[in-house]
Design an enzyme around this catalytic site. Structure first.
Site, PDB file in Angstrom:
ATOM      1  N   ARG A  26      -9.379   2.976 -17.414  1.00  0.00           N
ATOM      2  CA  ARG A  26      -8.248   3.350 -18.252  1.00  0.00           C
ATOM      3  C   ARG A  26      -8.646   3.337 -19.725  1.00  0.00           C
ATOM      4  O   ARG A  26      -8.390   4.255 -20.468  1.00  0.00           O
ATOM      5  CB  ARG A  26      -7.075   2.388 -18.013  1.00  0.00           C
ATOM      6  CG  ARG A  26      -6.076   2.951 -17.005  1.00  0.00           C
ATOM      7  CD  ARG A  26      -4.912   2.026 -16.864  1.00  0.00           C
ATOM      8  NE  ARG A  26      -5.389   0.713 -16.405  1.00  0.00           N
ATOM      9  CZ  ARG A  26      -4.726  -0.053 -15.551  1.00  0.00           C
ATOM     10  NH1 ARG A  26      -3.570   0.331 -15.068  1.00  0.00           N
ATOM     11  NH2 ARG A  26      -5.197  -1.224 -15.181  1.00  0.00           N
ATOM     12  N   GLU A  77     -17.954  -6.112   1.895  1.00  0.00           N
ATOM     13  CA  GLU A  77     -18.309  -7.546   1.936  1.00  0.00           C
ATOM     14  C   GLU A  77     -17.507  -8.350   0.919  1.00  0.00           C
ATOM     15  O   GLU A  77     -17.119  -9.493   1.172  1.00  0.00           O
ATOM     16  CB  GLU A  77     -19.808  -7.706   1.710  1.00  0.00           C
ATOM     17  CG  GLU A  77     -20.324  -9.116   1.809  1.00  0.00           C
ATOM     18  CD  GLU A  77     -20.132  -9.728   3.196  1.00  0.00           C
ATOM     19  OE1 GLU A  77     -19.187 -10.520   3.335  1.00  0.00           O
ATOM     20  OE2 GLU A  77     -20.918  -9.423   4.109  1.00  0.00           O
ATOM     21  N   GLU A 125      -2.979 -16.817 -10.890  1.00  0.00           N
ATOM     22  CA  GLU A 125      -2.444 -15.820 -11.811  1.00  0.00           C
ATOM     23  C   GLU A 125      -1.061 -16.225 -12.296  1.00  0.00           C
ATOM     24  O   GLU A 125      -0.440 -17.130 -11.741  1.00  0.00           O
ATOM     25  CB  GLU A 125      -2.394 -14.466 -11.113  1.00  0.00           C
ATOM     26  CG  GLU A 125      -3.789 -13.986 -10.735  1.00  0.00           C
ATOM     27  CD  GLU A 125      -3.779 -12.635 -10.047  1.00  0.00           C
ATOM     28  OE1 GLU A 125      -3.040 -11.747 -10.514  1.00  0.00           O
ATOM     29  OE2 GLU A 125      -4.510 -12.483  -9.067  1.00  0.00           O
ATOM     30  N   LYS A 159      -7.157 -10.814   4.217  1.00  0.00           N
ATOM     31  CA  LYS A 159      -8.554 -11.086   4.587  1.00  0.00           C
ATOM     32  C   LYS A 159      -8.672 -11.406   6.070  1.00  0.00           C
ATOM     33  O   LYS A 159      -9.583 -10.949   6.758  1.00  0.00           O
ATOM     34  CB  LYS A 159      -9.088 -12.237   3.740  1.00  0.00           C
ATOM     35  CG  LYS A 159      -9.151 -11.902   2.253  1.00  0.00           C
ATOM     36  CD  LYS A 159      -9.333 -13.160   1.410  1.00  0.00           C
ATOM     37  CE  LYS A 159      -9.400 -12.844  -0.072  1.00  0.00           C
ATOM     38  NZ  LYS A 159      -9.261 -14.069  -0.898  1.00  0.00           N
TER      39      LYS A 159
END
Lengths: 434, 434
Positions: free
Chosen positions: A45, A129, A190, A205
């Site tokens: 961006r 991975e 976060e 996951k």
């Protein structure tokens, strides 16, 4: 020595890490891969910010489609996250006959079947991975290292944020809220931590790991997900007293009737290796019928550990580019035409041991009544202890032997209505891992 | 679906395991590999015994050369052990243009350079996942999973026999001899356990790991090797009191002046994961500059875990058979023409912390004299404690800070001659692993 040309979508934390590693370990990587791996185009961006890192060593554009359609690019690395633009760009890269490397677990957990089918049609590789457990080569281990095995189950600490919070809650006796605030202050969580603390990231996951282990399509929508945000500090102490620690585990098991796919806080024996994985570290325990239990441990997130996995994928793709597509390492460990559709079990059909805590009036007959209800529901008790609370109440904590979720639901529903029960019931699952 | 034809040299414990796994997990393996993998010929000493396992499903011969020269065979699996016949057969298999899978660490640690050079000339693969840490895909992890990294060091428990003995010595307070007898009774140690307990087997494996980590030729003859046969029970207790456990580690590190390559009993912090690897299990901790520490854990020996690794190699070789030889996964992780000859450091130039125990007369001035000598030799003390022994003697135990082996040698030589020193000196290395 020919050069492999890479187009990078995204130059944030992980993208920047990939760029740096490819620069700093350039010769070490070429010594292994037999070719130089070079980023020739970057889509971002903020072009000016990217220019400061990349200089004029790569073309910088704003539209990912430009990179994806660049005929000079051999491999597209998708590190933008999300599943809108990322999905469009990945599908277009495949359509253009390019191999794809991605770290995007949400994208693959939700759209993996579509993406792998498209890649299969075009004969290109899609590797990921970095999408699970950061720098730990866990996907390679399952997909290639354990190919001799019928994998029976796996259990993993695959979210560093929650493991950090649980470690803090245990070692520093913090509440969940205090530990979360710490994690945010230190950059382990976060500002909006929902995805991590509610188990969604771990479930993305786990969905991929289950497919790799059993050769089933990705089915994120069938995962049972519980996070750690309602975990009480006192349960961590009680668990410890019983010889357990509480970890947020992703667990998938193959049984006679189907596959379990679940993320939830779990009591694991204090002496087992998973219990001793502390802080933001990740670890996955995999049980194969031939090899027995194997464990893989390392940093599950962060700029450089994640970049380590992305670059390893680039080397792999470089090596297998010329192999026969039908015998390359398959997307989900099993050949595309050998996938099977074993059902995912609804959570009520899953069996495990349970930890239960409740507050009761401290008077004769309470334990007898509780024990009778549990026995009637076919639940047998492994251990139990009682702690006085105030003058006339007590906390009862017990561990059940193996029981079905359905049976425990029924028992809890009855117990909740008993007049001597003075609290809601806390109920956690127990896994007696090696 | 085409079939990959395998010739098996040896049908002992591991060979039998490979045969069984290829039968029992036949379809799971083909679902992954995209081809069926079939043993079509077996070379064994005892044909009748082999016939009982194999029936008429494979040709059974006594001379390995017959298998190796069979034009129908695609991959030769060498599981006879030793380095005489095994070397001849492996070299001839390569000469015949066949790929080779082996579990033979002694062969590769001693003749790996010759074998890999021959294979490179003929453009065939030689893989050996089973040679190190049994069923743990540690070679794959280093060779392929960590290709983005400059590997800085690795440390591993890579011999199950000695780890079992050390676990018994610690948890059951046994002497070395008693623990060894237990290990022999339970099948964890051989009748002649020399290779295991003296660290030779671990050094074979470490030699291969060092080459994989740093891209150097195999140099078994330069490894420093100390076993556990002279380890006293009391040092295990003293170590525990200082917050350490004793493990037989293989350690290799890259420093400015060269590479350390050493196997010896080592004090490691009690809370680190390697310290908690118990019984016959193996684990390897690898530190890369990008990924940080990663750990790999599992069963390091035995029929099935070892077979798991051999069969995984067969699948890998199947996949890469058609890849360009110059970009296949290299024998020792680095391309043959990119190997470097960094020197292996002589042990006297290695630095670490030390644990030292000695018995002294219990009188004023002893500690002052000892401390002065250590300071003169540039050795500083981290912690020390003293335990009375009888009426007028005492045991002194101390941990040094980082010091060179040479400096410690000099200090020990002086201390040994002091009149108040009443015992030989026990000296062990300490590694403060994460």
């Amino acid at each position: 020595m020919s050069v492999v040309k890479v187009g990078l979508l995204g130059l944030g934390v992980v993208g920047g890490g990939v760029w740096k590693v490819l620069q700093s370990n350039d010769s070490e990587i070429a010594r292994r891969a037999g070719r130089r791996i070079e980023v020739t185009a970057v889509a971002v961006r903020d072009v000016d910010k990217a220019r400061r890192l990349v200089g004029d060593r790569a073309r910088i554009v704003q539209d990912g489609m430009e990179v994806v359609r660049d005929p000079d690019i051999d491999i597209v690395v998708e590190l933008v996250g999300g599943d809108t633009l990322a999905r469009q760009w990945v599908l277009e890269a495949i359509e253009q006959g390019k191999h794809v490397v991605t770290a995007n677990k949400a994208l693959l957990a939700k759209h993996g079947n579509e993406i792998f089918a498209a890649a299969h049609r075009k004969g290109v590789m899609v590797t990921y991975e970095a999408a699970v457990a950061g720098g730990i080569p866990i996907i390679k281990a399952i997909r290639e290292g354990l190919t001799a095995n019928r994998i029976q189950w796996l259990a993993g600490i695959i979210n560093g944020t929650t493991n950090f919070i649980l470690s803090e809650m245990r070692t520093r006796s913090l509440t969940f809220d205090a530990a979360l605030a710490d994690a945010q202050r230190l950059g382990y969580a976060e500002a909006d931590p929902t995805f991590d603390i509610e188990g969604v990231d771990a479930a993305h996951k786990l969905t991929l790991l289950a497919s790799l282990a059993f050769g089933i399509p990705v089915q994120f929508d069938k995962a049972h997900i519980e996070g750690i945000s309602r975990l009480a500090q006192e349960d961590i102490g009680h668990a410890e007293r019983l010889g357990y620690r509480i970890k947020l585990l992703g667990i998938t098991k193959r049984g006679a009737d189907g596959i379990e796919l679940r993320v939830h806080p779990t009591l694991v024996p204090s002496q087992c290796l998973l219990a001793n994985v502390e802080g933001a570290m990740n670890a996955v325990l995999v049980n194969g019928d031939v090899v027995g239990p194997t464990l893989y441990y390392g940093q599950g997130a962060g700029e450089l550990p994640t970049a380590s996995a992305v670059v390893a994928d680039l080397v792999d793709v470089t090596r297998l580019a010329a192999a026969e597509p039908e015998h390359r390492v398959p997307y989900l460990a099993f050949q595309q035409d050998a996938m099977v559709d074993i059902p995912i079990l609804p959570i009520k059909d899953v069996h495990s041991s349970f930890y239960v805590r409740l507050r009761v009036e401290d008077r004769p007959g309470v334990l007898a009544d509780l024990s009778r209800i549990l026995a009637d529901c076919d639940i047998s008790i492994g251990s139990m202890f009682q702690e006085p609370y105030g003058v006339d109440q007590a906390d009862i904590i017990f561990l059940s032997h193996d029981a079905s979720e359905g049976a425990v639901d029924r028992a809890m529903d009855i117990i909740r209505t008993l007049p001597f029960v003075k609290s809601d019931l806390t109920r956690l699952r127990v896994e007696n891992l090696p």
